[in-house]
Design a protein around this motif. Structure first.
Motif, mmCIF file in Angstrom:
data_model
loop_
_atom_site.group_PDB
_atom_site.id
_atom_site.type_symbol
_atom_site.label_atom_id
_atom_site.label_comp_id
_atom_site.label_asym_id
_atom_site.label_seq_id
_atom_site.Cartn_x
_atom_site.Cartn_y
_atom_site.Cartn_z
ATOM 1 N N MET A 183 0.879 -1.173 0.000
ATOM 2 C CA MET A 183 0.000 0.000 0.000
ATOM 3 C C MET A 183 0.920 1.227 0.000
ATOM 4 O O MET A 183 1.769 1.368 0.876
ATOM 5 N N MET A 184 0.753 2.109 -1.000
ATOM 6 C CA MET A 184 1.698 3.226 -1.153
ATOM 7 C C MET A 184 1.020 4.325 -1.966
ATOM 8 O O MET A 184 0.897 4.214 -3.182
ATOM 9 N N ASP A 185 0.577 5.377 -1.292
ATOM 10 C CA ASP A 185 -0.192 6.399 -2.018
ATOM 11 C C ASP A 185 0.451 7.785 -2.004
ATOM 12 O O ASP A 185 -0.183 8.781 -2.351
ATOM 13 N N ARG A 186 1.753 7.853 -1.628
ATOM 14 C CA ARG A 186 2.452 9.144 -1.742
ATOM 15 C C ARG A 186 3.973 8.915 -1.678
ATOM 16 O O ARG A 186 4.444 7.834 -1.339
ATOM 17 N N ALA B 211 5.803 4.211 6.765
ATOM 18 C CA ALA B 211 4.997 5.401 7.069
ATOM 19 C C ALA B 211 5.148 6.523 6.044
ATOM 20 O O ALA B 211 4.155 7.152 5.660
ATOM 21 N N PRO B 212 6.367 6.827 5.532
ATOM 22 C CA PRO B 212 6.482 7.955 4.604
ATOM 23 C C PRO B 212 5.733 7.793 3.286
ATOM 24 O O PRO B 212 5.419 8.792 2.640
ATOM 25 N N THR B 213 5.436 6.560 2.877
ATOM 26 C CA THR B 213 4.760 6.386 1.577
ATOM 27 C C THR B 213 3.261 6.140 1.726
ATOM 28 O O THR B 213 2.592 5.767 0.763
ATOM 29 N N SER B 214 2.721 6.337 2.926
ATOM 30 C CA SER B 214 1.268 6.211 3.121
ATOM 31 C C SER B 214 0.720 7.468 3.773
ATOM 32 O O SER B 214 1.284 7.972 4.754
ATOM 33 N N THR B 215 -0.401 7.944 3.242
ATOM 34 C CA THR B 215 -1.098 9.076 3.866
ATOM 35 C C THR B 215 -1.794 8.592 5.139
ATOM 36 O O THR B 215 -2.026 7.390 5.307
ATOM 37 N N PRO B 216 -2.145 9.509 6.024
ATOM 38 C CA PRO B 216 -2.943 9.114 7.188
ATOM 39 C C PRO B 216 -4.212 8.345 6.794
ATOM 40 O O PRO B 216 -4.604 7.400 7.479
ATOM 41 N N GLU B 217 -4.812 8.732 5.664
ATOM 42 C CA GLU B 217 -6.031 8.043 5.214
ATOM 43 C C GLU B 217 -5.743 6.573 4.895
ATOM 44 O O GLU B 217 -6.518 5.667 5.228
ATOM 45 N N GLN B 218 -4.605 6.333 4.237
ATOM 46 C CA GLN B 218 -4.266 4.957 3.878
ATOM 47 C C GLN B 218 -3.936 4.125 5.122
ATOM 48 O O GLN B 218 -4.356 2.968 5.240
#
Length: 434
Positions: free
Chosen positions: A165-168, A207-214
């Motif tokens: 899971m990676m959204d940023r 943690a750096p590649t996931s938003t709080p939402e993810q």
């Protein structure tokens, strides 16, 4: 006679407890001339050959190995399937290494045929090196996990994997969204979790590649399916630790980010933990979470030295990880070679029996699977290895000088590699023959 009942005769060694807790002598069982009996994919008996042979039916097939040691299958608690093609990539520390090598390599998994090809190579390498269970990162693409599980299911392997899971903070071609990562993960869970010997792991990359939402939705998946695994990275590199502080200023530290989003728990495995503090180790232990100790990649990427004695002080579960492709070998024997050096550099000792524990029962406990794998106790899965004392001329010569099983074990872990693994068995089936 049951056609599925078989017996294997050789020296036999397995961990039965953590040497740090019970002492070395009480931590293992060793049979110099041992017998392992399997039936229907499970171990039915273990003991001295002279005692067990008489109790077996006359027509049972007994395979007798000379100059060999039977151990439980190795357990790799941290490894990346999509990084198989970039092992040994030169010259970077973690964050630059991800951008320069890892992300472009993982982008190829958008292609299902590529994912299937690499899954086949990856599983062959695991088995060649004696790894019978692994906790595996896929890529962001669901087909990376489908391809891996399809190949693992064919061989009835006990494997755990998840879609990243990676959204940023990653290239556009390699990100999902909070919502799509939840939907894709849920579909994979429904398709694979608990099928045969397969398990699913919710897998925010770090943690750096996931938003709080993810991260919120990752925690939601864990609450919806209570027996899922969770895997991610923590405190591998000092630059990474500082980056997390910038991205999550409201949290009191790296671990607290994951804690806040409800990602700690009995099936949560955090890779590396090189720069954890005492309080973080205590919190991991309190929640039943585990650390994957990855010495090979910690050396290769210049990340630092994992403090195993601190983890032991807190009774924190620790398994061993090759961390392919930051790590440079699929071999847990070679990984233990590096683990020993990591301890030496900190003025600590790593006994061969603690090493065996980390690669087998320790990994099983980290994964909460000690009732199924990690030992050779009757009733557990028949996942085991035959290690060849004469795998190389040097190994054969050196082991002739060994005066104890402790010395033999240490030499295997120092000089051994994939060549040392003569055979690998999973659920009683021969899945690799050198």
């Amino acid at each position: 006679m049951s056609l599925t009942r078989k017996a294997y005769r050789a020296a036999i060694l397995h961990s039965i407890a953590d040497p740090a807790v019970v002492g070395i002598e009480a931590s293992y069982e060793y049979f110099e001339d041992g017998l392992l009996v399997t039936e229907s994919g499970q171990i039915s008996a273990i003991g001295h050959a002279c005692e067990l042979l008489a109790s077996l039916p006359a027509d049972i097939q007994v395979t007798h190995y000379q100059d060999a040691l039977i151990t439980p299958g190795f357990i790799d608690t941290h490894i990346h399937l999509p990084q198989t093609g970039m092992v040994g990539a030169y010259g970077e520390q973690l964050l630059d290494w991800l951008n320069t090598y890892t992300f472009p390599c993982e982008s190829q998994f958008a292609n299902k045929a590529h994912a299937e090809e690499v899954a086949g190579i990856f599983i062959k390498e695991l088995l060649r090196n004696g790894t019978t269970t692994a906790l595996v990162f896929g890529s962001v693409h669901p087909q990376s996990v489908d391809s891996f599980f399809e190949a693992a299911r064919t061989l009835d392997l006990r494997m755990i994997a998840g879609k990243v899971m990676m959204d940023r903070n990653a290239p556009d071609y390699l990100t999902d969204t909070a919502e799509s990562s939840y939907v894709d993960s849920k579909a994979l869970i429904e398709r694979w979790h608990g099928k045969g010997r397969l398990h699913y792991a919710v897998t925010p990359r770090f943690a750096p590649t996931s938003t709080p939402e993810q991260l919120t939705l990752a925690g939601q998946l864990l609450s919806e399916y209570p027996d899922l695994y969770m895997q991610t990275h923590i405190s591998e590199n000092l630059q990474e630790v500082e980056w997390v502080k910038e991205l999550f200023p409201d949290r009191k530290g790296y671990l607290d980010v994951y804690d806040h989003y409800k990602l700690l728990g009995e099936r949560s495995v955090f890779a590396h933990g090189v720069h954890l503090c005492d309080d973080e180790c205590a919190r991991l232990a309190e929640t039943g979470s585990a650390i994957a100790f990855c010495p090979t990649s910690n050396f290769f990427l210049g990340s630092g030295l994992f403090n195993l004695p601190m983890a032991e002080k807190h009774n924190l579960n620790v398994g061993l990880g090759t961390d392919i492709g930051g790590g440079t070998s699929f071999s847990l024997l070679q990984t233990l070679n590096e683990a020993y050096k990591a301890m030496q550099l900190q003025g600590a000792r790593l006994s061969p029996f603690k090493s065996l524990y980390l690669a087998t029962l320790g990994g099983a406990r980290a994964l909460r699977l000690e009732d199924k794998i990690g030992t050779l106790q009757p009733g557990t899965d028949a996942d085991f290895l035959v290690l060849d004392y004469n795998a190389t001329p040097l190994l054969g010569y050196r082991l002739k000088q060994a005066k104890s099983i402790a010395e033999t074990l240490f030499v295997l872990m120092t000089l051994g590699d994939d060549r040392t693994v003569l055979q690998t068995y999973a659920a009683g089936n021969l899945v690799h023959q050198r």
